[in-house]
Write a protein that holds these residues in place. Sequence first.
Motif, short mmCIF file in Angstrom:
data_model
loop_
_atom_site.label_atom_id
_atom_site.label_comp_id
_atom_site.label_asym_id
_atom_site.label_seq_id
_atom_site.Cartn_x
_atom_site.Cartn_y
_atom_site.Cartn_z
N GLY A 164 8.05 -12.85 55.43
CA GLY A 164 9.32 -12.63 54.57
C GLY A 164 9.05 -12.32 53.18
O GLY A 164 10.06 -12.37 52.30
N LEU A 165 7.90 -11.71 52.76
CA LEU A 165 7.75 -11.25 51.43
C LEU A 165 8.01 -9.64 51.48
O LEU A 165 8.51 -9.22 52.51
CB LEU A 165 6.38 -11.32 50.94
CG LEU A 165 5.61 -12.65 50.99
CD1 LEU A 165 4.42 -12.84 50.49
CD2 LEU A 165 6.56 -13.60 50.15
N VAL A 166 7.98 -8.91 50.26
CA VAL A 166 8.35 -7.66 50.33
C VAL A 166 7.21 -6.98 49.16
O VAL A 166 6.92 -7.34 48.14
CB VAL A 166 9.63 -7.24 49.83
CG1 VAL A 166 10.12 -7.81 48.48
CG2 VAL A 166 9.93 -5.89 49.87
N GLU A 167 6.77 -5.82 49.45
CA GLU A 167 5.91 -4.97 48.58
C GLU A 167 7.17 -4.32 47.59
O GLU A 167 7.74 -3.08 48.00
CB GLU A 167 5.09 -4.13 49.10
CG GLU A 167 4.20 -3.17 48.25
CD GLU A 167 3.36 -2.44 49.00
OE1 GLU A 167 2.21 -1.99 48.20
OE2 GLU A 167 3.38 -2.15 50.13
N ASN A 168 7.36 -4.78 46.57
CA ASN A 168 8.66 -4.43 45.76
C ASN A 168 8.20 -3.12 45.00
O ASN A 168 7.56 -3.27 43.81
CB ASN A 168 9.25 -5.42 44.85
CG ASN A 168 10.64 -5.10 44.43
OD1 ASN A 168 11.02 -4.02 44.47
ND2 ASN A 168 11.13 -6.19 43.80
N ARG A 169 8.92 -1.80 45.17
CA ARG A 169 8.34 -0.81 44.31
C ARG A 169 9.13 -0.94 43.07
O ARG A 169 8.76 -0.07 42.17
CB ARG A 169 8.92 0.51 45.04
CG ARG A 169 8.23 0.67 46.48
CD ARG A 169 7.16 1.59 46.29
NE ARG A 169 7.45 3.15 46.29
CZ ARG A 169 6.99 4.04 45.83
NH1 ARG A 169 5.46 3.83 45.62
NH2 ARG A 169 7.28 5.31 45.64
N GLN A 170 9.94 -1.86 42.81
CA GLN A 170 10.69 -2.00 41.49
C GLN A 170 9.47 -2.07 40.60
O GLN A 170 9.79 -2.01 39.26
CB GLN A 170 11.81 -2.64 41.59
CG GLN A 170 12.84 -2.52 42.15
CD GLN A 170 13.85 -3.72 42.40
OE1 GLN A 170 13.67 -4.61 41.91
NE2 GLN A 170 15.04 -3.67 43.42
N ALA A 171 8.54 -2.93 40.85
CA ALA A 171 7.51 -3.25 40.06
C ALA A 171 6.78 -2.21 39.07
O ALA A 171 6.16 -2.11 38.28
CB ALA A 171 6.35 -4.06 40.63
N LEU A 172 6.93 -0.87 39.79
CA LEU A 172 6.44 0.42 39.18
C LEU A 172 6.90 0.56 37.75
O LEU A 172 6.40 1.13 36.84
CB LEU A 172 6.85 1.75 39.92
CG LEU A 172 6.18 1.95 41.28
CD1 LEU A 172 6.88 2.92 42.00
CD2 LEU A 172 4.59 1.98 41.05
#
Length: 230
Positions: A164-172
């Motif tokens: 249930g995690l996510v590789e969050n592109r907002q971290a860019l």
Amino acid sequence: MPHFIFDSNEDGTIRQVLKDGEPHQDAVRLEQLFSVVTIYFKLAAFNLGQMVQQEQSEQRRCFGLQSFLMSLTGLEAFTNTFFHLRGQELGNNAMLKRVAQSHGSLSQKIRELIALTPDGPIRDQDRLINQIFALSQLRNEIVHPRWVPSSVTIQGDAPIAIHGLVENRQALFEDRQLCREALLWCLLVVARVAAARGHEDVSGFMFHWTANYGLTLPAILQELGLPADQ
């Protein structure tokens, strides 16, 4: 195009406001058209400046994300506003029609509008258009967020699996350099349009449309690590 009439009293106060010949009761605030564009570039620069002051990565991400989105929105506002004016100057209905359309990518719209002017293609057009397309794709991903489920397993004597995690592109957008370059690429498009229009010194044009005082084409190219124009 709405038309306002301010009917005044002898002492100069406003007695009545008419919009297209009809009484208008709401407040009216009319501004110069370039303010439609400059606010976004101001916000992009402001949020970029705020990133330097943040110690926590999440705070940097918040300001970086806003700077990135405002940069692309500023370029879109410039495209729609400048080429609307240019279409009026040329009496080019095809250009006015394309400005009004919202289909297709921003990069494609810029390419098509440039092709409709007699100014010719802008310098390094293909490279610039491709760069804006890539930035626009990232913007679309951010403004139309979706959750793509990810999981992780921590190996060991007793493996731990987390779902249930996510590789969050907002971290860019914690990366100030990425956000700075996004703004610079958008500003470079504006500067190239100015040069194609015949401005040898683009600084006045840049101030008018982006609120960046004293910004020159060589300065933008240098910051992006691109060769100076010959």
